[in-house]
Write an enzyme that holds these catalytic residues in place. Structure first.
Site: not given
Length: 243
Positions: A92, A94, A122, A125
């Site tokens: 992801h 992040e 999410c 993360c």
């Protein structure tokens, strides 16, 4: 007779490692928190950079998820979603940005940094954000289905820092809905059909009015007591727990 200087240093370190000392570090952090969000010009600049990075992700076949890390107003690094490119669901934006920031700055403690993201981080993360001790988290669209703030409350969970203060800093300053309409417009323009489905299911939501702030943290220019608390974690405690 006064103690030798070396013994004084040893006593200070021992006090920091003791449970009362750890609680004192936590209390210092909590005492320096405030409730006002005063966006700096750098916040707008870095969030716009984040949106631009998300826009460029289309050529890679990725969804417009991007993240930027800034440090006291200065750009550190940026990343976009790499899940499809790498065939790895953990890539992801992040997570990629946090890893790059730690490598570039040479530290695992990002307490004086801000993470900007097009979409609310999410749960996965958000836990990484907490362990990296990010000081502020600013994002555009909320994710009431998957979000680590609006759904799972990981970003604002005070238990992590109250029970394990030597690892987790107090919850970061969280701003939701920052330039949310710009992010929404970008997402709709790049993936019209997919975004139509996403909006009908309520997966991502924008803020129509002003950003929503939660659990304000310390000022961008950290006070000396806050600096000491973070220094204790990163320079002393981390050498035992993460060294």
């Amino acid at each position: 007779m006064s103690e030798p200087e070396g013994e004084n240093v040893d006593n200070c370190i021992a006090a920091a490692f003791s449970p009362p000392g750890l609680r004192a570090v936590q209390m210092i952090d909590d005492a320096l928190r405030h409730d006002a969000f005063d966006p700096q010009p750098s916040d707008l600049q870095l969030m716009h950079r984040c949106i631009a990075r998300a826009r460029s992700s289309r050529r890679d076949g990725e969804y417009p998820f991007a993240a930027v890390v800034g440090r006291q107003g200065d750009f550190v690094c940026e990343a976009c979603n790499l899940v499809r490119r790498d065939g790895d669901v953990t890539r992801h934006a992040e997570m990629v940005a946090l890893s790059a920031a730690q490598q570039k700055l040479g530290t695992s403690s990002l307490h004086d940094c801000t993470l900007y993201s097009t979409i609310e981080p999410c749960a996965m993360c958000s836990y990484a954000i907490r362990e990296s001790r990010i000081g502020r988290v600013i994002f555009g669209l909320q994710s009431p289905v998957m979000g680590g703030h609006s759904r799972w409350n990981i970003l604002k969970d005070g238990t992590l820092s109250s029970v394990i203060p030597e690892v987790f800093a107090p919850p970061p300053y969280v701003v939701a809905g920052f330039l949310g309409q710009e992010v929404r417009k970008l997402c709709r323009s790049q993936h019209p059909l997919a975004w139509w489905v996403i909006e009908r299911r309520g997966i991502f939501l924008g803020q129509a009015d002003s950003p929503v702030m939660a659990g304000a943290r310390s000022e961008q220019e950290l006070r000396w007591k806050q600096r000491f608390a973070n220094w204790t974690r990163s320079q002393i405690l981390d050498r035992l727990w993460r060294g």
